[in-house]
Motif scaffolding. Structure first.
Motif, PDB file in Angstrom:
ATOM      1  N   ARG A   1       0.849  -1.196   0.000  1.00 20.76           N
ATOM      2  CA  ARG A   1       0.000   0.000   0.000  1.00 20.76           C
ATOM      3  C   ARG A   1       0.877   1.235   0.000  1.00 20.76           C
ATOM      4  O   ARG A   1       1.918   1.283   0.651  1.00 20.76           O
ATOM      5  CB  ARG A   1      -0.900  -0.002   1.239  1.00 20.76           C
ATOM      6  CG  ARG A   1      -2.029   1.015   1.199  1.00 20.76           C
ATOM      7  CD  ARG A   1      -3.208   0.489   0.389  1.00 20.76           C
ATOM      8  NE  ARG A   1      -4.215   1.523   0.201  1.00 20.76           N
ATOM      9  CZ  ARG A   1      -5.173   1.816   1.077  1.00 20.76           C
ATOM     10  NH1 ARG A   1      -5.241   1.155   2.221  1.00 20.76           N
ATOM     11  NH2 ARG A   1      -6.062   2.746   0.816  1.00 20.76           N
ATOM     12  N   MET A   2       0.450   2.273  -0.723  1.00 19.98           N
ATOM     13  CA  MET A   2       1.086   3.574  -0.675  1.00 19.98           C
ATOM     14  C   MET A   2      -0.006   4.618  -0.696  1.00 19.98           C
ATOM     15  O   MET A   2      -0.976   4.505  -1.442  1.00 19.98           O
ATOM     16  CB  MET A   2       2.036   3.784  -1.859  1.00 19.98           C
ATOM     17  CG  MET A   2       2.947   5.019  -1.719  1.00 19.98           C
ATOM     18  SD  MET A   2       2.142   6.621  -1.979  1.00 19.98           S
ATOM     19  CE  MET A   2       1.715   6.513  -3.708  1.00 19.98           C
ATOM     20  N   LYS A   3       0.119   5.630   0.137  1.00 24.79           N
ATOM     21  CA  LYS A   3      -0.824   6.735   0.124  1.00 24.79           C
ATOM     22  C   LYS A   3      -0.079   7.977   0.565  1.00 24.79           C
ATOM     23  O   LYS A   3       0.836   7.915   1.382  1.00 24.79           O
ATOM     24  CB  LYS A   3      -2.018   6.450   1.037  1.00 24.79           C
ATOM     25  CG  LYS A   3      -1.665   5.932   2.423  1.00 24.79           C
ATOM     26  CD  LYS A   3      -2.884   5.435   3.156  1.00 24.79           C
ATOM     27  CE  LYS A   3      -2.516   4.817   4.505  1.00 24.79           C
ATOM     28  NZ  LYS A   3      -3.690   4.295   5.227  1.00 24.79           N
ATOM     29  N   GLY A   4      -0.459   9.100  -0.010  1.00 30.10           N
ATOM     30  CA  GLY A   4       0.299  10.288   0.337  1.00 30.10           C
ATOM     31  C   GLY A   4      -0.324  11.570  -0.156  1.00 30.10           C
ATOM     32  O   GLY A   4      -1.283  11.592  -0.933  1.00 30.10           O
ATOM     33  N   ILE A   5       0.254  12.674   0.329  1.00 33.65           N
ATOM     34  CA  ILE A   5      -0.111  14.012  -0.107  1.00 33.65           C
ATOM     35  C   ILE A   5       1.159  14.648  -0.652  1.00 33.65           C
ATOM     36  O   ILE A   5       2.219  14.583  -0.031  1.00 33.65           O
ATOM     37  CB  ILE A   5      -0.714  14.834   1.048  1.00 33.65           C
ATOM     38  CG1 ILE A   5      -1.049  16.245   0.593  1.00 33.65           C
ATOM     39  CG2 ILE A   5       0.180  14.858   2.268  1.00 33.65           C
ATOM     40  CD1 ILE A   5      -1.825  17.040   1.630  1.00 33.65           C
ATOM     41  N   VAL A   6       1.061  15.235  -1.860  1.00 35.84           N
ATOM     42  CA  VAL A   6       2.246  15.679  -2.591  1.00 35.84           C
ATOM     43  C   VAL A   6       2.164  17.168  -2.870  1.00 35.84           C
ATOM     44  O   VAL A   6       1.128  17.676  -3.315  1.00 35.84           O
ATOM     45  CB  VAL A   6       2.393  14.909  -3.926  1.00 35.84           C
ATOM     46  CG1 VAL A   6       3.609  15.398  -4.707  1.00 35.84           C
ATOM     47  CG2 VAL A   6       2.482  13.407  -3.661  1.00 35.84           C
ATOM     48  N   ASN A   7       3.281  17.846  -2.629  1.00 38.06           N
ATOM     49  CA  ASN A   7       3.451  19.239  -3.039  1.00 38.06           C
ATOM     50  C   ASN A   7       4.272  19.225  -4.322  1.00 38.06           C
ATOM     51  O   ASN A   7       5.485  19.059  -4.298  1.00 38.06           O
ATOM     52  CB  ASN A   7       4.167  20.035  -1.941  1.00 38.06           C
ATOM     53  CG  ASN A   7       4.298  21.513  -2.304  1.00 38.06           C
ATOM     54  OD1 ASN A   7       3.973  21.926  -3.415  1.00 38.06           O
ATOM     55  ND2 ASN A   7       4.783  22.301  -1.359  1.00 38.06           N
ATOM     56  N   ALA A   8       3.605  19.355  -5.459  1.00 36.13           N
ATOM     57  CA  ALA A   8       4.271  19.335  -6.768  1.00 36.13           C
ATOM     58  C   ALA A   8       4.571  20.760  -7.207  1.00 36.13           C
ATOM     59  O   ALA A   8       3.775  21.675  -6.979  1.00 36.13           O
ATOM     60  CB  ALA A   8       3.398  18.643  -7.801  1.00 36.13           C
ATOM     61  N   ARG A   9       5.695  20.939  -7.832  1.00 38.34           N
ATOM     62  CA  ARG A   9       6.122  22.278  -8.240  1.00 38.34           C
ATOM     63  C   ARG A   9       5.154  22.943  -9.206  1.00 38.34           C
ATOM     64  O   ARG A   9       5.001  24.154  -9.197  1.00 38.34           O
ATOM     65  CB  ARG A   9       7.517  22.204  -8.881  1.00 38.34           C
ATOM     66  CG  ARG A   9       8.621  21.839  -7.912  1.00 38.34           C
ATOM     67  CD  ARG A   9       9.941  21.663  -8.642  1.00 38.34           C
ATOM     68  NE  ARG A   9      10.970  21.151  -7.755  1.00 38.34           N
ATOM     69  CZ  ARG A   9      12.145  20.689  -8.175  1.00 38.34           C
ATOM     70  NH1 ARG A   9      12.412  20.672  -9.480  1.00 38.34           N
ATOM     71  NH2 ARG A   9      13.033  20.246  -7.312  1.00 38.34           N
ATOM     72  N   ASP A  10       4.515  22.154 -10.047  1.00 36.41           N
ATOM     73  CA  ASP A  10       3.646  22.741 -11.064  1.00 36.41           C
ATOM     74  C   ASP A  10       2.180  22.723 -10.653  1.00 36.41           C
ATOM     75  O   ASP A  10       1.292  22.872 -11.491  1.00 36.41           O
ATOM     76  CB  ASP A  10       3.818  22.022 -12.399  1.00 36.41           C
ATOM     77  CG  ASP A  10       3.597  20.514 -12.281  1.00 36.41           C
ATOM     78  OD1 ASP A  10       3.430  20.041 -11.145  1.00 36.41           O
ATOM     79  OD2 ASP A  10       3.592  19.840 -13.313  1.00 36.41           O
TER      80      ASP A  10
ATOM     81  N   ALA B   1      -3.377  14.227  -3.864  1.00 36.97           N
ATOM     82  CA  ALA B   1      -3.485  12.982  -3.101  1.00 36.97           C
ATOM     83  C   ALA B   1      -3.164  11.808  -4.013  1.00 36.97           C
ATOM     84  O   ALA B   1      -3.612  11.753  -5.160  1.00 36.97           O
ATOM     85  CB  ALA B   1      -4.890  12.828  -2.529  1.00 36.97           C
ATOM     86  N   LEU B   2      -2.389  10.856  -3.489  1.00 38.21           N
ATOM     87  CA  LEU B   2      -1.999   9.670  -4.245  1.00 38.21           C
ATOM     88  C   LEU B   2      -2.398   8.411  -3.488  1.00 38.21           C
ATOM     89  O   LEU B   2      -2.263   8.340  -2.263  1.00 38.21           O
ATOM     90  CB  LEU B   2      -0.487   9.641  -4.456  1.00 38.21           C
ATOM     91  CG  LEU B   2       0.100  10.320  -5.694  1.00 38.21           C
ATOM     92  CD1 LEU B   2       1.615  10.171  -5.683  1.00 38.21           C
ATOM     93  CD2 LEU B   2      -0.470   9.721  -6.965  1.00 38.21           C
ATOM     94  N   HIS B   3      -2.887   7.409  -4.223  1.00 38.86           N
ATOM     95  CA  HIS B   3      -3.133   6.070  -3.693  1.00 38.86           C
ATOM     96  C   HIS B   3      -2.384   5.088  -4.582  1.00 38.86           C
ATOM     97  O   HIS B   3      -2.370   5.237  -5.804  1.00 38.86           O
ATOM     98  CB  HIS B   3      -4.623   5.689  -3.755  1.00 38.86           C
ATOM     99  CG  HIS B   3      -5.480   6.385  -2.758  1.00 38.86           C
ATOM    100  ND1 HIS B   3      -5.667   5.927  -1.480  1.00 38.86           N
ATOM    101  CD2 HIS B   3      -6.227   7.514  -2.861  1.00 38.86           C
ATOM    102  CE1 HIS B   3      -6.495   6.727  -0.840  1.00 38.86           C
ATOM    103  NE2 HIS B   3      -6.847   7.705  -1.649  1.00 38.86           N
ATOM    104  N   GLY B   4      -1.803   4.062  -3.995  1.00 39.89           N
ATOM    105  CA  GLY B   4      -1.165   3.030  -4.779  1.00 39.89           C
ATOM    106  C   GLY B   4      -1.256   1.686  -4.096  1.00 39.89           C
ATOM    107  O   GLY B   4      -1.332   1.607  -2.863  1.00 39.89           O
ATOM    108  N   VAL B   5      -1.261   0.627  -4.891  1.00 44.42           N
ATOM    109  CA  VAL B   5      -1.222  -0.732  -4.350  1.00 44.42           C
ATOM    110  C   VAL B   5      -0.502  -1.612  -5.359  1.00 44.42           C
ATOM    111  O   VAL B   5      -0.860  -1.654  -6.533  1.00 44.42           O
ATOM    112  CB  VAL B   5      -2.630  -1.273  -4.038  1.00 44.42           C
ATOM    113  CG1 VAL B   5      -3.509  -1.267  -5.276  1.00 44.42           C
ATOM    114  CG2 VAL B   5      -2.559  -2.677  -3.465  1.00 44.42           C
TER     115      VAL B   5
END
Length: 357
Positions: free
Chosen positions: A284-293, A299-303
């Motif tokens: 599992r992967m989950k996160g909040i990302v500050n992207a430059r653009d 918000a990201l979800h992954g499995v």
């Protein structure tokens, strides 16, 4: 059209999923819920049944729809959505998927994220795992499926706590603290739990759509666990705490934090490299990302091998002490046989070498 939230309800055999499901379906807030189950024969919903529609679908008096998935969740969800569009069934507002007790939840999450039609109309809201307070420790010791179910949970619900001794409950909670320190924990009294405690597990609260990053990611708890885990390994294993039936040592939970905005394309490249090389072990992967653009948090979800398309959050979370916006990128990983530093090395290498667009 907004996507419909999907909650995955899992837990090992005898943990009380059916009892909890029956309670949820009787709650007013769950009246417009579609329910998918893996094996129709094992679900005790007889007191809710109104009539059989066909061999796979039954209507419930709570306004719910119950389908036997039988290994084809994609078809089940597609048919469910089409029936809703054609008004062949009552319009539902969310979906709850109950797995069998021996289910590995990762393929279910992978399916929810990988099928284009499903991803266009449904979104993963969270994984709710029931753990039997009486037999939970034994299940975790003997059955790797039980470990995996608890490890990937967004919410952990202890059932039958009223039947277990205080010492047993404490030992189980300590085990769950080590296995999944980031998941909020509830207790189901007599199979009952407030639906608001297990729904809307994603990055949003239901009320006002405020970011729920602090409660969802729980990065401090996961990071503290990771540091403690590393510390123990630096001094060797304590064999009194690692019997031959323990599977926890293979599973790690950790959070990577980045202070500065990231190159989005580089981050995705790094995650794709991880998925290509160790996808089966990225539980599992989950996160909040500050992207430059991007001017908004993503918000990201992954499995395993699949990452869900990012979604924009309406606002940045705020530091509870200062009230200032917290714009750090935080990625929480739950992995099997993949350590924190191995993941960090891959992501850092790509982020440092990939030029900005």
């Amino acid at each position: 059209m907004s996507t419909l939230p999907v909650t995955v309800l899992t837990g090992f055999l005898g943990s009380g999923k059916t009892t909890l499901l029956n309670h949820l379906l009787s709650h007013p807030n769950m009246a417009r819920t579609a329910v998918l189950v893996n094996e129709f024969g094992e679900v005790g919903l007889d007191h809710l049944l109104v009539r059989h529609v066909d061999e796979d679908i039954v209507l419930l008096n709570a306004g719910c729809l119950c389908c036997s998935v039988r290994g084809d969740m994609v078809t089940a969800l597609r048919d469910l959505f089409l029936k809703r569009v054609r008004q062949e069934i009552d319009e539902f507002e969310r979906v709850l998927i109950e797995t069998t007790g021996l289910a590995d939840p990762a393929p279910i999450l992978h399916t929810l994220m990988s099928d284009p039609l499903i991803a266009n109309h449904f979104r993963l809201d969270g994984v709710v795992t029931l753990v039997d307070a009486v037999n939970g420790l034994d299940s975790l010791n003997r059955h790797p499926e039980s470990v995996k179910q608890a490890a990937v949970a967004d919410r952990l619900v202890l059932s039958k706590a009223d039947l277990a001794s205080a010492e047993t409950v404490t030992a189980l909670e300590q085990r769950l603290d080590a296995l999944n320190p980031g998941a909020p924990r509830l207790q189901a009294a007599w199979g009952r739990v407030d639906p608001s405690g297990i729904l809307d597990c994603g990055l949003f609260r239901a009320e006002g759509k405020h970011p729920d990053v602090a409660g969802w990611l729980r990065d401090e708890a996961v990071t503290d666990h990771d540091h403690g885990h590393d510390h123990d390994h630096d001094h060797g294993h304590d064999h009194h705490h690692h019997d031959v039936n323990r599977h926890d040592d293979r599973i790690a939970a950790f959070c990577l934090t980045f202070e500065e905005p990231l190159n989005w394309n580089a981050l995705i490249t790094g995650l794709e490299l991880l998925a290509a090389s160790r996808g089966a072990d990225l539980l599992r992967m989950k996160g909040i990302v500050n992207a430059r653009d991007s001017d908004a948090p993503l918000a990201l979800h992954g499995v395993q091998h699949m990452f869900h398309p990012p979604s924009r959050l309406p606002a940045w979370p705020r530091d509870p002490e200062t009230g200032e916006e917290d714009r750090r990128t935080r990625l929480v990983f739950i992995t099997r046989d993949v350590g924190r530093e191995a993941v960090r090395r891959v992501l850092t290498a790509v982020l440092e070498t990939e030029p900005d667009p």
